[in-house]
Structure formats: C-alpha cells, structure tokens
Design an enzyme around this catalytic site. Sequence first.
Site, PDB file in Angstrom:
ATOM      1  N   CYS A 315       0.815  -1.223   0.000  1.00 22.39           N
ATOM      2  CA  CYS A 315       0.000   0.000   0.000  1.00 22.39           C
ATOM      3  C   CYS A 315       0.839   1.259   0.000  1.00 22.39           C
ATOM      4  O   CYS A 315       1.842   1.340   0.706  1.00 22.39           O
ATOM      5  CB  CYS A 315      -0.865   0.061   1.253  1.00 22.39           C
ATOM      6  SG  CYS A 315      -1.972  -1.312   1.413  1.00 22.39           S
ATOM      7  N   ARG A 412     -12.219   0.732  -6.230  1.00 22.08           N
ATOM      8  CA  ARG A 412     -11.840   0.604  -4.821  1.00 22.08           C
ATOM      9  C   ARG A 412     -11.340   1.946  -4.261  1.00 22.08           C
ATOM     10  O   ARG A 412     -11.393   2.214  -3.075  1.00 22.08           O
ATOM     11  CB  ARG A 412     -10.749  -0.469  -4.735  1.00 22.08           C
ATOM     12  CG  ARG A 412     -10.351  -0.840  -3.350  1.00 22.08           C
ATOM     13  CD  ARG A 412      -9.445  -2.073  -3.328  1.00 22.08           C
ATOM     14  NE  ARG A 412      -9.464  -2.631  -2.016  1.00 22.08           N
ATOM     15  CZ  ARG A 412      -8.626  -2.273  -1.034  1.00 22.08           C
ATOM     16  NH1 ARG A 412      -7.701  -1.382  -1.274  1.00 22.08           N
ATOM     17  NH2 ARG A 412      -8.739  -2.793   0.159  1.00 22.08           N
TER      18      ARG A 412
HETATM   19  P1  XMP Z   1      -0.950  -7.361   3.117  1.00 23.31           P
HETATM   20  O1  XMP Z   1      -0.132  -6.587   4.077  1.00 23.31           O
HETATM   21  O2  XMP Z   1      -1.536  -8.596   3.704  1.00 23.31           O
HETATM   22  O3  XMP Z   1      -2.186  -6.402   2.759  1.00 23.31           O
HETATM   23  O4  XMP Z   1      -0.215  -7.623   1.848  1.00 23.31           O
HETATM   24  C1  XMP Z   1      -3.276  -6.844   1.998  1.00 23.31           C
HETATM   25  C2  XMP Z   1      -4.394  -5.818   2.085  1.00 23.31           C
HETATM   26  O5  XMP Z   1      -3.965  -4.545   1.579  1.00 23.31           O
HETATM   27  C3  XMP Z   1      -5.069  -3.866   0.991  1.00 23.31           C
HETATM   28  N1  XMP Z   1      -4.663  -3.501  -0.364  1.00 23.31           N
HETATM   29  C4  XMP Z   1      -4.206  -2.286  -0.694  1.00 23.31           C
HETATM   30  N2  XMP Z   1      -4.118  -1.135   0.021  1.00 23.31           N
HETATM   31  N3  XMP Z   1      -3.181  -0.060  -1.867  1.00 23.31           N
HETATM   32  C5  XMP Z   1      -3.626  -0.012  -0.590  1.00 23.31           C
HETATM   33  O6  XMP Z   1      -3.568   1.044   0.032  1.00 23.31           O
HETATM   34  C6  XMP Z   1      -3.239  -1.177  -2.631  1.00 23.31           C
HETATM   35  O7  XMP Z   1      -2.822  -1.180  -3.787  1.00 23.31           O
HETATM   36  C7  XMP Z   1      -3.790  -2.330  -2.019  1.00 23.31           C
HETATM   37  N4  XMP Z   1      -4.047  -3.585  -2.484  1.00 23.31           N
HETATM   38  C8  XMP Z   1      -4.561  -4.257  -1.435  1.00 23.31           C
HETATM   39  C9  XMP Z   1      -6.249  -4.810   1.013  1.00 23.31           C
HETATM   40  O8  XMP Z   1      -7.064  -4.400   2.086  1.00 23.31           O
HETATM   41  C10 XMP Z   1      -5.601  -6.164   1.235  1.00 23.31           C
HETATM   42  O9  XMP Z   1      -6.469  -7.086   1.843  1.00 23.31           O
END
Ligand code: XMP
Length: 498
Positions: A315, A412
């Site tokens: 993120c 999203r």
């Molecule tokens: P982890 O830390 O498990 O996080 O890899 C997965 C979660 O991150 C969110 N998600 C995002 N948040 N930009 C964001 O700010 C992104 O591009 C993104 N893609 C996923 C989502 O809630 C996921 O479950």
Amino acid sequence: SAAEIFGSKTAMSGYTYDDLICLPGHINFGVHDVALGTKFSKKITLKTPIVSSPMDTVTESNMAIAMALEGGIGVIHTNLPVETQAAEVARVKKFKAGFILEPRCVPPTMTVEELDKLKGTLGFTGFPVTENGQMGAKLLGLVTKRDTDFIQDRKTRLSQIMTPAANLVTKLEGCDLLEANETLQKSKKGKLPIVTKGGLLVALVARTDIKKNVDFPNATKHPVNKELLVAAAIGTRPADRDRVKALVAAGVDAVVIDSSQGDSVFQHEMVKWIKGTFPDLQVVAGNVVTKRQAQHLIECGADALRVGMGIGSICTTQEVCACGRAQASAVYNVAKLARLHGVPILADGGISSPGHIVKALSLGAGAAMCGSLLAGTAETPGEYFYSDDGKRLKRYRGMGSIDAMKKGSDDRYFGTAAVIKVAQGVSGTVQDKGSIHKYIPYLTQGIKHGMQDIGAASVDKLQSMLQEGQLRFELRSAAAQREGGVHGLHSFERKLFD
Ligand code: XMP
C-alpha cells in the site's frame, strides 16, 4: 491493558502490531487443546481465523477451495468480468474433495515431445487423451509416464502409444469418492477417469490425491449441503448490483465490499440495498479504521467489518493520501465498538507472521485477512518464474497499483471517472511458499503456541481476557523490537517449519 494503552486521552500515537508485545499468562492446557474457532461474520463461523484477501494475485477459486478446506475462507477478487467471477464462485461450490473436475486433457495428435514440454510447466505426468484435447469431450485414452518413458522417437503421436479407452478402468459419473477410491485400489491404477454413459470425460480421480482426500476436519462448510463456503468482492458502482445478483445465483455465501475508505454514501446505499434484497447474504463492509466510520456501516446493516487503511505490504495510500491509521490502534478501536453490536471484524493487512495474527485476535479481531502472507503459495493465480539468482517467485501486486486498477479495481479508490489514475499501491514479487495445505497448518500451529503462552485456550477466552483487562501488553521501544528479532549473528538460515 489494551484499554490503558489505546484509551489514554494523552496517548496521541497510533500503534502497530510491532509496537506491542503480549505478556505471558498461566498455562494449564496443552497446545493441541487450543481452539481457534471464530467468527468471520454474524452468521459465518470459521475454525481457522485466516481469510485470503480479494486481490488478483491472491484469491481465485483454487485459493478459495484450499482456504475453505483448511478452515478459513477465501474472498474471490472483483477484477474479473461478472460471468468469470460467478464461475469462480460456482467452482468452489461444486468442489468435491478428490475429484479433479477440470483435468488437463491432451489431443491424440499431440507428440511426445510436446507432452514433455507440457509436463515441465505443469508438474504432473498423467493426462487423459480426448477427441479435441478438451475436458467434456469423448475419452480416447490415457497417457502416463509408463507410456512415454521409453519412446525413442519423441515425434511419435500420443494416439500411437496411449492406453486406449477400451483397456482403461473407468467409473460412471455420479459415483462417490469412496467407490472411486475402492476401484483405484483394486485396479492398482494411478488414475481413474469418470465418464458419462456416452463416454465423455467429466472428472478424474488420482491415486496420489487419495491420501490428501482423507479428511479436512476443519473445513468451512455449509452445515446441511456440505458445500464449501466462499466469499467474493464487489464494488460500489450501480452496476455492481448485477454482479451481486450473478454471485448469489452462483451460490456465494458472503460479499465483501471492496473499498479503501468504506464510509461513503455509495457504500451505505450498497449495504442497504443488499440487505433489503438478499437478507440471508452476509455483507462484509469496509474498509474502516475509526469508530465513526464503523458506526455508520453497522447502522446500514453490515454483518462484518474489514479494518485497515494504508497498512498493507503493497500500500501507498498513507503516503499518497495522508489518510489511514496504524493497524493495532485501528483494530482495537473498531473492534471495541463493533463488539457492542455483535459485529465481527477482520483485521485486514499488515500481517507478516503468525505472531501478528495472535496480536490481531488479542486486540479483538475475529480473523486476519492476509495478502502478502499467502501470496506466492501454489494456489494463488499466476505462474512461478525464477529470479537471476535462482529464487522461485510469483507476482504480488496492490489492487491500487496502476496495472491492477486498469483491470477494474480503480473503483476501490473512487477512481473510475478520474482522468488521471493515481496509484495507491505497488507491484512486486514474493518467494514460493509451497502449498496452502502445508502453510496454513504451520500458521495455525504458530497461533496456538502464542495463545498457549498467553494462557488463552480459545479465541473467545482471549477476547474475554481482553475485555476484562487480564490480557497484558507492553509497548516496545525500538531497542526492544531489535532485541525481539534475531540479532548478533554473522549469518543465519531461517527454516519456518518442518
Ligand atoms: P498485506 O499486508 O496482507 O495487505 O499484503 C493486503 C491488504 O492490503 C489492501 N490492499 C491495498 N491497500 N493499496 C492499498 O492502500 C493497494 O494497492 C492495495 N491492495 C490491497 C487490502 O485491504 C488487502 O487485503
């Protein structure tokens, strides 16, 4: 206690999982006595408190099947056309342990040389030969290692060397796994094709799978029809109402509204519409990080809340938008409010170890939603490839990365109508972690050890200790965090489990 750490009016800091450590309690039970049963939503319970993220490099049907078999649940991502996403849901619902419903087939005109290449990419060695090389067509034969090993001329066609259908042991469609396994054992064959009366191939049972089929005692199943449970992500556009209808028709058990900031009028309307139209469908709303956001979605009828903003491994939301919250603070605060309404929460993102899951549960989460932790397992979408230094890798990308948003996930981030797409995530790679069927048992065993150390033999007990202030935490200084990791070695190897 958590109330003292997070509730202090003078404590203006947000805390992450790594800022905290749980103090040990009293142990009067074995590690195998620890029960991980928990709630995913008001009506869905899990035996394993782990959920796979709705991301296009994490969860499609293979992952959702594996997660449900291991007692968790998978959320199929929404970067897919409606019909494809619904078909992925239907694949999970139709799954019958032990039956390969879409075995890779080959045509009789294929050469041994071409088959060698295919084996190299797929990693298995027996293939049904069908008229057109597709599933559902007439079964002509079976080709295995034994048929091809000693063929000198690798240009030979499979029709010349396969075991023809007339000499194969097969079973008629409709047989159950027990019958199929008995036939395999009696015939001493490696593969058992399942065919229609007209000889069309409908499934395959493999001897090597028999052991795996024995049982999945934790599987997340419907209590009556025994189908695996599955969730799917949706957006907040008006067109997503048609998506919900298609997912419901395919048998979905829960929808997860995928939004980086859940407290929007678009999401409120979507939650109300779903609960009004499909009252039995579980709706997970989010994402939220404050009590106020959570209160609004609970009032709309949410059956669970997804908590986390800008803290995922991929993120960049906090950097780009200056908005979000440190995850331990978000989980504790939202869980405290949600518990009063009987709404479970999912701690979403920022989990990189079983210890983080223990902390998420200790702060009030029903389950942890994981992206990077599960990325790189065999069941995720995408092919493995090798890095220059020989590491086996898979891609993992944020749904807010430009590539993913071009496939549809810009909704999203409320970016559908925007002329300029602003990335809120990155793309990267992660190392091969093997199969979910080995990896989840490692994670759950780690979680059980953590809960035993704390002195909680169940998630319910852990959370009642949290509420009563018996669960003790300490904040960790930077030096304490260094001390809590591996230190002082020249080099070391880390093997996660055996
Ligand atoms: P982890 O830390 O498990 O996080 O890899 C997965 C979660 O991150 C969110 N998600 C995002 N948040 N930009 C964001 O700010 C992104 O591009 C993104 N893609 C996923 C989502 O809630 C996921 O479950």
